[in-house]
Design a protein around this motif. Structure first.
Motif, PDB file in Angstrom:
ATOM      1  N   ASN A 312       0.849  -1.197   0.000  1.00 55.26           N
ATOM      2  CA  ASN A 312       0.000   0.000   0.000  1.00 55.26           C
ATOM      3  C   ASN A 312       0.881   1.242   0.000  1.00 55.26           C
ATOM      4  N   ARG A 313       0.359   2.317  -0.600  1.00 55.91           N
ATOM      5  CA  ARG A 313       1.048   3.607  -0.585  1.00 55.91           C
ATOM      6  C   ARG A 313       0.058   4.701  -0.202  1.00 55.91           C
ATOM      7  N   LEU A 314       0.584   5.759   0.383  1.00 52.80           N
ATOM      8  CA  LEU A 314      -0.238   6.884   0.828  1.00 52.80           C
ATOM      9  C   LEU A 314       0.076   8.119  -0.008  1.00 52.80           C
ATOM     10  N   VAL A 315      -0.986   8.794  -0.484  1.00 57.66           N
ATOM     11  CA  VAL A 315      -0.851  10.036  -1.244  1.00 57.66           C
ATOM     12  C   VAL A 315      -1.641  11.116  -0.515  1.00 57.66           C
ATOM     13  N   VAL A 316      -1.063  12.328  -0.417  1.00 51.84           N
ATOM     14  CA  VAL A 316      -1.749  13.442   0.245  1.00 51.84           C
ATOM     15  C   VAL A 316      -1.685  14.668  -0.660  1.00 51.84           C
ATOM     16  N   TYR A 317      -2.872  15.156  -1.058  1.00 55.61           N
ATOM     17  CA  TYR A 317      -2.999  16.365  -1.879  1.00 55.61           C
ATOM     18  C   TYR A 317      -3.296  17.580  -0.996  1.00 55.61           C
ATOM     19  N   LEU A 318      -2.848  18.748  -1.453  1.00 56.33           N
ATOM     20  CA  LEU A 318      -3.328  20.032  -0.947  1.00 56.33           C
ATOM     21  C   LEU A 318      -4.141  20.691  -2.056  1.00 56.33           C
ATOM     22  N   LEU A 319      -5.405  20.999  -1.767  1.00 56.61           N
ATOM     23  CA  LEU A 319      -6.309  21.597  -2.758  1.00 56.61           C
ATOM     24  C   LEU A 319      -6.700  23.006  -2.324  1.00 56.61           C
ATOM     25  N   GLU A 320      -7.113  23.801  -3.314  1.00 59.23           N
ATOM     26  CA  GLU A 320      -7.634  25.146  -3.027  1.00 59.23           C
ATOM     27  C   GLU A 320      -8.954  25.346  -3.750  1.00 59.23           C
TER      28      GLU A 320
END
Length: 424
Positions: A312-320
């Motif tokens: 498994n891998r973790l992805v984290v986005y920052l959105l506006e």
């Protein structure tokens, strides 16, 4: 004349002798011997032995041979019921051959070991299999009794209620001795996390058809709050730094394009992402974040109801949200469109869920295999500077998701910056 006739007779007899009395050089004569062999010359009482009989010509003559022990015919294969050294004789057409078989007493085990192919599973539709082996390597699962807190269990094992169950096996020897195994702990797991679906909208301000897909995204989100949108811009105004890399990886060749859980082509209907919400996932996510000055601090947790057997891998986005830029609009003259007579371009189009940066690798950071097990919570912490592209930190949100080895999203979570979003 008389001498000539004697000469003819002599030649005839000589020729017949040459061609009829000599040995056979072509191997087609009758067999002169046989050989009996066995698949094992040393066996235990009750263990079958298979015999094979061949002649000196290389032919298998087992079916036409008689096998005897002490003058009595035996079957093939044959299991000896007593210990000792036995001579087995094969007879075929008057030819015989013998072999000696040593028969030993069956060893008596002194212990048994209980194991399982999986120690955790969904209690409502999962199961596991148990195996019992003696210290001599023999399987005695069917002859053993397995007991848990809920009572006697049988293969495959399942439970009516979630919980942790301790299972032991017992095996009774012929002399009445009862052997008891080690304890195996099984976890019948209850699902505690909701499944959520991510839509990635590949878009650009220059794309005349993109308002259509943006509208479809909002319709899906309004229909179900467990559908989480992300806009991947490939334009000059809101370019996501990894847009080109993602387009190549996920087969985006035209705009607009929608991807469900990163890898599934979206047909722009609401029913398609909604149908994926019924797929139970092994994990859920929680997000807690804050901002101080120009630094974002975030903690992302992944809790596993049930272990996974792949990376498994973790992805984290920052959105506006709330970004206003002109949007080219093909639908300005289409009275059936919500963008009818909105202008082309639409001067004050509001762009939401715009990806600004990623706290991890764009394809994710590995979650250690030891952390993706039943009942465990994996925690990742980030300290990231606010990107210079961000216009209003009050409009920021985080989207975190877990992907499998095929890059497909398994589960996803969204939270406003500064919000403590717990597991759900």
């Amino acid at each position: 004349m008389k001498l000539k006739n004697y000469a003819k007779v002599f030649l005839f007899v000589l020729t017949a002798a040459l061609f009829s009395c000599g040995g056979s050089d072509d191997g087609s004569g009758a067999a002169s011997s046989i050989t009996v062999t066995a698949n094992s010359s040393s066996v235990f009482v009750g263990e079958s032995v298979t015999f094979t009989v061949t002649n000196n010509l290389g032919n298998n003559v087992t079916s036409g041979s008689v096998l005897e022990v002490n003058g009595e015919s035996i079957s093939n294969p044959y299991a000896f019921d007593t210990t000792g050294s036995f001579q087995v004789t094969a007879t075929n057409g008057g030819l015989t051959s013998s072999i000696t078989i040593s028969v030993q007493a069956v060893p008596v085990p002194s212990s048994i070991t209980l194991s399982t192919n999986s120690d955790s599973f969904w209690f409502d539709d999962g199961q596991t299999s148990l195996l019992v082996l003696t210290d001599l390597g023999y399987e005695v699962t069917l002859q053993s009794t397995m007991i848990a807190e809920s009572g006697t269990v049988t293969n495959p094992v399942s439970f009516d209620n979630p919980g942790t169950y301790n299972v032991v096996a017992t095996y009774t020897l012929e002399n009445g001795t009862v052997l008891t195994s080690n304890t195996v702990q099984l976890k019948a797991v209850e699902s505690t996390h909701s499944t959520k679906v991510m839509i990635e909208d590949y878009t650009g301000t220059w794309c005349q058809y993109c308002p259509r897909l943006a509208y479809a995204v909002e319709q899906a989100v309004q229909a179900n709050s467990n559908i989480i949108p992300v806009a991947i811009h490939d334009d000059n105004e809101m370019l996501f730094p990894f847009a080109t890399q993602m387009e190549s990886a996920f087969g985006v060749t035209g705009f607009p394009s929608g991807r469900l859980n990163r890898t599934i082509n979206w047909n722009e209907s609401t029913s398609q992402p909604v149908s994926l919400l019924s797929n139970r996932q092994n994990m859920g996510l929680a997000i807690n974040s804050s901002i101080q000055g120009g630094t974002i601090t975030a903690e992302v947790k992944v809790h596993y109801d049930l272990k996974v057997n792949s990376q498994n891998r973790l992805v984290v986005y920052l959105l506006e949200n709330g970004l206003v830029y002109p949007q080219v609009n093909f639908y300005n003259t289409d009275p059936s469109s919500p963008f009818y007579q909105q202008g082309n371009p639409i001067p004050d189009f509001v762009h939401d869920h715009t990806a600004r940066t990623v706290f991890t690798g764009i394809f994710g950071d590995d979650i250690p295999a030891a952390q993706s097990v039943t009942g465990n919570t994996y925690t990742a912490n980030y300290n990231v500077s606010v990107p210079s592209s961000v216009q209003n930190t009050a409009n920021l949100e985080l989207v975190a998701f877990v992907v499998g080895p095929d890059n497909k999203v398994l589960n996803v979570q969204k939270a406003d910056l500064g919000e403590n979003k717990d597991f759900d």
